[in-house]
Design a protein around this motif. Structure first.
Motif, PDB file in Angstrom:
ATOM      1  N   MET A 126       0.749  -1.250  -0.058  1.00 58.48           N
ATOM      2  CA  MET A 126       0.061   0.043   0.094  1.00 58.48           C
ATOM      3  C   MET A 126       0.939   1.247   0.035  1.00 58.48           C
ATOM      4  N   THR A 127       0.587   2.082  -1.084  1.00 61.92           N
ATOM      5  CA  THR A 127       1.379   3.293  -1.208  1.00 61.92           C
ATOM      6  C   THR A 127       0.826   4.377   0.017  1.00 61.92           C
ATOM      7  N   SER A 128       1.639   4.749   0.760  1.00 59.61           N
ATOM      8  CA  SER A 128       1.453   5.978   1.646  1.00 59.61           C
ATOM      9  C   SER A 128       1.832   7.254   1.054  1.00 59.61           C
ATOM     10  N   THR A 129       1.149   8.402   1.195  1.00 63.57           N
ATOM     11  CA  THR A 129       1.432   9.688   0.666  1.00 63.57           C
ATOM     12  C   THR A 129       2.865  10.201   1.236  1.00 63.57           C
ATOM     13  N   THR A 130       3.429   9.413   1.892  1.00 62.57           N
ATOM     14  CA  THR A 130       4.844  10.093   2.096  1.00 62.57           C
ATOM     15  C   THR A 130       5.720   9.175   1.221  1.00 62.57           C
ATOM     16  N   ASP A 131       5.515   8.286   0.940  1.00 60.36           N
ATOM     17  CA  ASP A 131       6.477   7.498  -0.135  1.00 60.36           C
ATOM     18  C   ASP A 131       6.454   8.262  -1.530  1.00 60.36           C
ATOM     19  N   ILE A 132       5.333   8.851  -1.820  1.00 62.40           N
ATOM     20  CA  ILE A 132       5.304   9.267  -3.291  1.00 62.40           C
ATOM     21  C   ILE A 132       5.894  10.607  -3.485  1.00 62.40           C
ATOM     22  N   HIS A 133       6.730  11.022  -4.674  1.00 64.23           N
ATOM     23  CA  HIS A 133       7.160  12.221  -4.855  1.00 64.23           C
ATOM     24  C   HIS A 133       7.531  12.206  -6.215  1.00 64.23           C
ATOM     25  N   PRO A 134       7.701  13.654  -6.733  1.00 63.13           N
ATOM     26  CA  PRO A 134       7.593  13.805  -8.065  1.00 63.13           C
ATOM     27  C   PRO A 134       8.878  13.440  -8.825  1.00 63.13           C
ATOM     28  N   ALA A 135       9.013  12.926 -10.032  1.00 66.14           N
ATOM     29  CA  ALA A 135       9.964  12.382 -10.742  1.00 66.14           C
ATOM     30  C   ALA A 135      10.758  13.629 -11.288  1.00 66.14           C
ATOM     31  N   ALA A 136      11.995  13.513 -11.407  1.00 72.04           N
ATOM     32  CA  ALA A 136      12.926  14.652 -12.218  1.00 72.04           C
ATOM     33  C   ALA A 136      12.412  14.271 -13.922  1.00 72.04           C
ATOM     34  N   PHE A 137      12.440  15.398 -14.674  1.00 73.67           N
ATOM     35  CA  PHE A 137      12.409  15.067 -16.000  1.00 73.67           C
ATOM     36  C   PHE A 137      13.371  16.027 -16.677  1.00 73.67           C
ATOM     37  N   PRO A 138      13.708  15.587 -18.340  1.00 73.84           N
ATOM     38  CA  PRO A 138      14.528  16.664 -18.690  1.00 73.84           C
ATOM     39  C   PRO A 138      13.849  18.026 -18.772  1.00 73.84           C
ATOM     40  N   PRO A 139      14.607  19.017 -18.293  1.00 72.23           N
ATOM     41  CA  PRO A 139      14.102  20.393 -18.491  1.00 72.23           C
ATOM     42  C   PRO A 139      13.744  21.051 -19.702  1.00 72.23           C
ATOM     43  N   ARG A 140      14.423  20.515 -20.663  1.00 75.71           N
ATOM     44  CA  ARG A 140      14.111  20.984 -21.942  1.00 75.71           C
ATOM     45  C   ARG A 140      12.823  20.460 -22.506  1.00 75.71           C
ATOM     46  N   LEU A 141      12.353  19.212 -21.788  1.00 75.68           N
ATOM     47  CA  LEU A 141      10.887  19.064 -22.342  1.00 75.68           C
ATOM     48  C   LEU A 141       9.927  19.121 -21.591  1.00 75.68           C
ATOM     49  N   GLN A 142       9.900  20.294 -20.553  1.00 72.72           N
ATOM     50  CA  GLN A 142       8.883  20.760 -19.926  1.00 72.72           C
ATOM     51  C   GLN A 142       7.923  21.415 -20.809  1.00 72.72           C
ATOM     52  N   ALA A 143       6.707  20.919 -20.712  1.00 72.53           N
ATOM     53  CA  ALA A 143       5.494  21.497 -21.564  1.00 72.53           C
ATOM     54  C   ALA A 143       5.362  22.909 -21.682  1.00 72.53           C
ATOM     55  N   ALA A 144       5.064  23.422 -22.836  1.00 72.87           N
ATOM     56  CA  ALA A 144       4.833  25.049 -23.121  1.00 72.87           C
ATOM     57  C   ALA A 144       3.862  25.329 -21.996  1.00 72.87           C
ATOM     58  N   GLY A 145       4.043  26.642 -21.465  1.00 75.13           N
ATOM     59  CA  GLY A 145       3.106  27.375 -20.823  1.00 75.13           C
ATOM     60  C   GLY A 145       3.301  26.921 -19.378  1.00 75.13           C
ATOM     61  N   THR A 146       3.987  25.911 -18.937  1.00 76.74           N
ATOM     62  CA  THR A 146       3.687  25.536 -17.457  1.00 76.74           C
ATOM     63  C   THR A 146       4.597  26.185 -16.652  1.00 76.74           C
ATOM     64  N   THR A 147       5.714  26.971 -17.002  1.00 73.61           N
ATOM     65  CA  THR A 147       6.635  27.583 -16.004  1.00 73.61           C
ATOM     66  C   THR A 147       5.999  28.379 -14.836  1.00 73.61           C
ATOM     67  N   ASP A 148       4.872  29.235 -15.136  1.00 76.55           N
ATOM     68  CA  ASP A 148       4.133  29.850 -14.191  1.00 76.55           C
ATOM     69  C   ASP A 148       2.734  29.459 -14.171  1.00 76.55           C
ATOM     70  N   ALA A 149       2.340  28.177 -14.332  1.00 76.89           N
ATOM     71  CA  ALA A 149       1.117  27.778 -14.150  1.00 76.89           C
ATOM     72  C   ALA A 149       0.750  27.367 -13.030  1.00 76.89           C
ATOM     73  N   PRO A 150      -0.677  27.494 -12.601  1.00 74.70           N
ATOM     74  CA  PRO A 150      -1.055  27.027 -11.143  1.00 74.70           C
ATOM     75  C   PRO A 150      -1.002  25.586 -11.038  1.00 74.70           C
ATOM     76  N   PHE A 151      -0.666  25.288  -9.822  1.00 72.02           N
ATOM     77  CA  PHE A 151      -0.782  23.561  -9.752  1.00 72.02           C
ATOM     78  C   PHE A 151      -2.286  23.373  -9.344  1.00 72.02           C
ATOM     79  N   ARG A 152      -2.837  22.338  -9.985  1.00 72.21           N
ATOM     80  CA  ARG A 152      -4.146  21.844  -9.623  1.00 72.21           C
ATOM     81  C   ARG A 152      -4.183  20.503  -8.957  1.00 72.21           C
ATOM     82  N   PRO A 153      -4.742  20.209  -8.108  1.00 72.76           N
ATOM     83  CA  PRO A 153      -4.944  18.784  -7.491  1.00 72.76           C
ATOM     84  C   PRO A 153      -5.753  18.075  -8.335  1.00 72.76           C
ATOM     85  N   LEU A 154      -5.045  16.753  -8.888  1.00 73.06           N
ATOM     86  CA  LEU A 154      -5.820  16.080  -9.971  1.00 73.06           C
ATOM     87  C   LEU A 154      -6.149  14.563  -9.445  1.00 73.06           C
ATOM     88  N   LEU A 155      -5.433  14.071  -8.489  1.00 73.33           N
ATOM     89  CA  LEU A 155      -5.669  12.775  -7.826  1.00 73.33           C
ATOM     90  C   LEU A 155      -5.335  12.551  -6.395  1.00 73.33           C
TER      91      LEU A 155
END
Ligand code: FES
Length: 164
Positions: free
Chosen positions: A1-30
């Motif tokens: 069972m995954t606890s919320t303390t185990d879960i963390h964002p993954a690093a991705f190549p910075p040059r592949l960040q989606a357009a328009g997301t640098t200043d975009a608001p974070f939204r809870p999805l799940l």
């Protein structure tokens, strides 16, 4: 069972960040508990279908559209950090954003190099009958994945999504 303390964002190549997301608001999805390691889910926000994937590198968010011909990756297979497309068996590496296996249709890779259609070992590549469909397959470029920034806050997976 995954606890919320185990879960963390993954690093991705910075040059592949989606357009328009640098200043975009974070939204809870799940809720973080709804995405155990080794699973992936589609979450739709307006017109955008987001693919959330929890791997041993952390959580990735990318568009739920294959970088080949836009099939939903969320109904494909996940093997470690490799996601396989259900349509033409393309395989994509979530860590690098690169194609790990070209689609069976062949076509252009992200750098524009042509790859023929897949053929079984020892057989000559299949030759498409000439026409627009063959030309479309040959000219379709498989892009690299694009990533949406992720954070975990108050037990939820939040993703930076541009306002439209
Ligand atoms: S649409 Fe995914 S490999 Fe073709």
């Amino acid at each position: 069972m995954t606890s919320t303390t185990d879960i963390h964002p993954a690093a991705f190549p910075p040059r592949l960040q989606a357009a328009g997301t640098t200043d975009a608001p974070f939204r809870p999805l799940l809720d973080a508990t709804a995405l155990p390691e080794g699973t992936m889910r589609r979450v739709t926000v307006g017109e955008l279908d987001v693919l959330l994937v929890n791997t041993d590198h952390g959580v990735f968010a990318t568009e739920d559209r294959c970088p080949h011909m836009s099939a939903p990756l969320s109904i494909g297979e996940l093997d470690g950090c490799i996601v396989s497309c259900p349509l033409h068996e393309g395989r994509f590496d979530l860590v690098s954003g690169d194609t790990a296996q070209m689609p069976t249709t062949g076509g252009l890779d992200a750098d524009g190099t042509y790859h023929p259609t897949w053929s079984p070992a020892g057989k000559d590549p299949k030759v498409d009958p000439p026409g627009k469909k063959a030309e479309a397959r040959r000219l379709t470029r498989v892009r690299r994945l694009r990533y949406y920034p992720v954070r975990i806050a108050d037990g939820a997976i939040e993703v930076a999504i541009p306002e439209r």
